[in-house]
Design a protein around this motif. Structure first.
Motif, mmCIF file in Angstrom:
data_model
loop_
_atom_site.group_PDB
_atom_site.id
_atom_site.type_symbol
_atom_site.label_atom_id
_atom_site.label_comp_id
_atom_site.label_asym_id
_atom_site.label_seq_id
_atom_site.Cartn_x
_atom_site.Cartn_y
_atom_site.Cartn_z
ATOM 1 N N VAL A 300 63.792 65.172 5.906
ATOM 2 C CA VAL A 300 62.369 65.129 6.208
ATOM 3 C C VAL A 300 61.586 64.314 5.183
ATOM 4 C CG1 VAL A 300 60.269 66.494 6.495
ATOM 5 C CG2 VAL A 300 62.445 67.319 7.455
ATOM 6 N N SER A 301 61.759 64.621 3.907
ATOM 7 C CA SER A 301 61.009 63.934 2.855
ATOM 8 C C SER A 301 61.360 62.455 2.801
ATOM 9 C CB SER A 301 61.282 64.585 1.501
ATOM 10 O OG SER A 301 60.562 63.921 0.476
ATOM 11 N N MET A 302 62.645 62.135 2.832
ATOM 12 C CA MET A 302 63.075 60.739 2.794
ATOM 13 C C MET A 302 62.616 59.990 4.042
ATOM 14 S SD MET A 302 64.434 58.264 1.231
ATOM 15 C CE MET A 302 65.145 59.115 -0.183
ATOM 16 N N ALA A 303 62.588 60.673 5.192
ATOM 17 C CA ALA A 303 62.130 60.044 6.426
ATOM 18 C C ALA A 303 60.678 59.576 6.304
ATOM 19 C CB ALA A 303 62.272 61.010 7.594
ATOM 20 N N GLU A 304 59.865 60.366 5.615
ATOM 21 C CA GLU A 304 58.459 59.987 5.433
ATOM 22 C C GLU A 304 58.327 58.767 4.533
ATOM 23 O OE1 GLU A 304 56.742 63.594 3.993
ATOM 24 O OE2 GLU A 304 56.702 64.549 5.975
ATOM 25 N N TYR A 305 59.122 58.713 3.462
ATOM 26 C CA TYR A 305 59.082 57.556 2.569
ATOM 27 C C TYR A 305 59.625 56.303 3.273
ATOM 28 C CZ TYR A 305 57.835 60.440 -1.453
ATOM 29 O OH TYR A 305 57.173 61.269 -2.317
ATOM 30 N N LEU A 306 60.669 56.472 4.071
ATOM 31 C CA LEU A 306 61.223 55.335 4.802
ATOM 32 C C LEU A 306 60.239 54.820 5.852
ATOM 33 C CD1 LEU A 306 64.976 56.316 5.320
ATOM 34 C CD2 LEU A 306 64.076 54.393 3.984
ATOM 35 N N THR A 307 59.477 55.729 6.438
ATOM 36 C CA THR A 307 58.452 55.308 7.391
ATOM 37 C C THR A 307 57.426 54.412 6.704
ATOM 38 O OG1 THR A 307 58.720 57.328 8.691
ATOM 39 C CG2 THR A 307 56.680 56.093 9.006
ATOM 40 N N GLN A 308 56.992 54.817 5.504
ATOM 41 C CA GLN A 308 56.062 53.995 4.738
ATOM 42 C C GLN A 308 56.697 52.640 4.401
ATOM 43 O OE1 GLN A 308 52.543 54.883 3.083
ATOM 44 N NE2 GLN A 308 52.889 52.801 3.818
ATOM 45 N N ALA A 309 57.953 52.649 3.968
ATOM 46 C CA ALA A 309 58.638 51.399 3.636
ATOM 47 C C ALA A 309 58.754 50.494 4.866
ATOM 48 C CB ALA A 309 60.033 51.702 3.071
ATOM 49 N N ASN A 310 59.002 51.091 6.019
ATOM 50 C CA ASN A 310 59.090 50.327 7.255
ATOM 51 C C ASN A 310 57.750 49.663 7.575
ATOM 52 O OD1 ASN A 310 60.265 49.331 9.629
ATOM 53 N ND2 ASN A 310 59.661 51.137 10.812
ATOM 54 N N TYR A 311 56.672 50.385 7.356
ATOM 55 C CA TYR A 311 55.338 49.828 7.605
ATOM 56 C C TYR A 311 55.009 48.701 6.628
ATOM 57 C CZ TYR A 311 54.494 53.927 10.587
ATOM 58 O OH TYR A 311 54.566 54.888 11.566
ATOM 59 N N VAL A 312 55.440 48.842 5.373
ATOM 60 C CA VAL A 312 55.219 47.773 4.390
ATOM 61 C C VAL A 312 56.002 46.530 4.784
ATOM 62 C CG1 VAL A 312 55.586 47.081 1.987
ATOM 63 C CG2 VAL A 312 54.703 49.368 2.499
ATOM 64 N N SER A 313 57.261 46.712 5.183
ATOM 65 C CA SER A 313 58.072 45.598 5.659
ATOM 66 C C SER A 313 57.434 44.952 6.886
ATOM 67 C CB SER A 313 59.483 46.103 5.997
ATOM 68 O OG SER A 313 60.246 45.108 6.649
ATOM 69 N N TYR A 314 56.948 45.772 7.780
ATOM 70 C CA TYR A 314 56.241 45.344 8.992
ATOM 71 C C TYR A 314 55.077 44.422 8.626
ATOM 72 C CZ TYR A 314 54.137 46.444 13.656
ATOM 73 O OH TYR A 314 53.613 46.415 14.925
ATOM 74 N N PHE A 315 54.295 44.823 7.622
ATOM 75 C CA PHE A 315 53.133 44.038 7.199
ATOM 76 C C PHE A 315 53.555 42.656 6.710
ATOM 77 C CE2 PHE A 315 50.358 42.647 3.727
ATOM 78 C CZ PHE A 315 49.148 42.541 4.387
#
Length: 513
Positions: A300-315
């Motif tokens: 759960v915790s890592m999934a939230e951080y990976l979601t943020q990382a995915n959004y940064v990569s997306y940007f």
């Protein structure tokens, strides 16, 4: 001094304003991701995390967007682009405040207040999404329309990142059972409408709108403000000529939405662009990002951080969108993007199955989750480059001035309805299909690629008039297939770097330096 002069340039101001306005749309998607899992929020609403009402609260916003798009387009045509944008920003601010006060000092009617707040905010954001692309497109050159709008939608991803980052920070600081962990991300959104409302007075109204409403003196004043007295007269004459060619008759929604009506073909291209964008599945992935990483076996915790990382990569990957969209064209990026996303989702179907059955298969779950996460990052980038901007841009390029605002409104209406359906169904599909949900998205992306290849014309590098000629030729050919009309010329960008003649709308209002 040169930097200050650039900062005060009207073109820079329009792009900056439009980009910030579009970021509102991205902020809402990132905002609701972790709010949906906040214990205090769910208790305030009186629902469980698996309750379908969680998805309804998210998705009802899109219905507000659909209604707001129509109302804003009518206001944009009647009162002007700027007044319509101003009204939409004010409504967005009001809706956001209603969401913030839910359950503050009262418990009865909390869910009703949240529903009202979501709908009201949707009215404003939908209106912004309808008018801003028209406003921006009317003030950019034929060879730069795609780049300008792609930059604006990169700001959309900035808003997504900002919202999720605030969510993640306050959730880790205060905990998932703290009410301010969900209220702070909501009220932080106010920075967007407040800043935009304080800045909008500096922007020009489009001279094209002034001329369409026979306010010629105002059009000259606006052109003088943009170009100076020296170049104003030539630009003015061009716009007057374009207006005379287009205004032989007025065009309403009845001329656009009924089969065999005058602009039904353009409307179907607009509708299918937004439907196909929804079918890529990224509306759901933006809202339910953490849950998708968890489906791949991530904690759960890592999934939230990976979601943020995915959004940064997306940007950052969105940079390729504005670098390529006016060089390779809208159509090529859309088709390639859909094929790429489909391939990624096929792999994710396999990896999701492995992650959920790793014990029976005797394999380690962690490597599967890592590979799946990398593929999801790639798929997200492919969507940003191929599909985030194009369905919003194309409607602003295929309609004449007399119906451009209505065309953009239809685009937002379909976007709202399609995303309402997707965000409503996603939690249900997750709970029932699990990793097979990725296979569904793989198939829908293949459909999007096929339809775009066969029926969507390339509108980049062409004047508004040239793009309208495609639809006139399609009527004569009695075919909608891009492969058959004009010997397939609209499958790709025009051969010459500068499309069209020197008349009509081939010249920008804010193009050039």
């Amino acid at each position: 001094m040169s930097f200050l002069k650039e900062m005060l340039d009207k073109k820079f101001e329009v792009v900056l304003f439009s980009s910030t306005a579009i970021a509102l749309y991205g902020y809402d998607q990132g905002m609701m991701s972790l709010i949906n899992t906040n214990v205090n929020y769910l208790n305030t609403m009186g629902i469980a995390e698996e309750d379908p009402l969680v998805g309804v609260i998210v998705s009802v916003y899109y219905l507000g967007c659909a209604i707001g798009a129509v109302l804003a387009s009518l206001l944009a045509d009647k009162a002007g682009r700027k007044p319509s944008i101003f009204a939409c920003l004010a409504v967005t601010s009001l809706g956001n405040l209603l969401m913030f006060i839910v359950g503050l000092g009262f418990s009865r009617g909390a869910m009703t207040t949240m529903f009202i707040g979501r709908i009201v905010m949707g009215l404003g954001v939908g209106g912004i999404d309808s008018v801003i692309p028209v406003y921006s497109s009317e003030l950019n050159s034929d060879g730069g329309r795609g780049e300008a709008m792609a930059k604006e939608f990169q700001s959309n991803i900035f808003g997504l990142n900002m919202a999720f980052a605030i969510n993640l920070a306050v959730t880790n600081l205060l905990g998932k059972d703290n009410e301010w962990a969900w209220r702070i991300p909501i009220i932080a959104m106010q920075v967007y409408p407040v800043l935009l409302l304080s800045f909008i007075y500096r922007l020009p109204e489009t001279p094209r709108w002034f001329i369409f409403h026979e306010r010629n003196d105002d059009a000259k004043a606006a052109l003088t403000d943009i170009y100076g007295e020296k170049d104003m007269h030539g630009k003015y004459d061009e716009l007057v000529k374009a207006h005379e060619e287009e205004s032989a008759h007025s065009i309403g929604y009845n001329d656009m939405i009924w089969p065999y009506s005058e602009q039904y073909h353009q409307t179907m291209v607009t509708i299918m662009g937004q439907v196909n964008q929804a079918l890529t599945g990224y509306g759901a992935i933006s809202v339910y990002g953490p849950q998708i990483f968890e489906l791949l076996g991530i904690g759960v915790s890592m999934a939230e951080y990976l979601t943020q990382a995915n959004y940064v990569s997306y940007f950052f990957l969105m940079t390729f969108a504005w670098l390529l969209i006016d060089r390779l064209g809208r159509r090529l990026l859309m088709v390639a993007g859909a094929f790429g996303i489909s391939g990624c989702f096929l792999l994710l179907t396999v990896l999701g199955g492995l992650a959920m059955n790793y014990e029976q298969l005797g394999i380690q779950q962690k490597p599967v989750g890592i590979v799946g996460s990398v593929i999801l990052f790639i798929a997200t980038g492919a969507f940003g480059i191929g599909w985030l901007t194009q369905p919003w841009l194309i409607p602003t390029e295929i309609y004449p001035s007399t119906s451009r605002a209505q065309g953009a409104a239809i685009s937002v209406v379909i976007w709202g309805l399609a995303n309402f359906a997707v965000t409503l169904l996603t939690p249900i599909l997750f709970n029932n299909l699990k990793f097979w949900f990725f296979l569904v998205l793989a198939i829908t992306n293949l459909f999007a690629a096929w339809w775009t290849f066969v029926y969507c014309p390339e509108t980049g590098g062409r004047t508004f008039e040239e793009n309208q000629k495609f639809f006139e030729d399609a009527k004569e050919e009695k075919s909608w297939s891009v492969l058959k009309i004009d010997e397939g010329d609209y499958r790709h960008m025009p051969k010459s770097e500068k499309g069209g003649d020197e008349n009509g709308e081939s010249q920008p209002l804010l193009g050039g330096s």
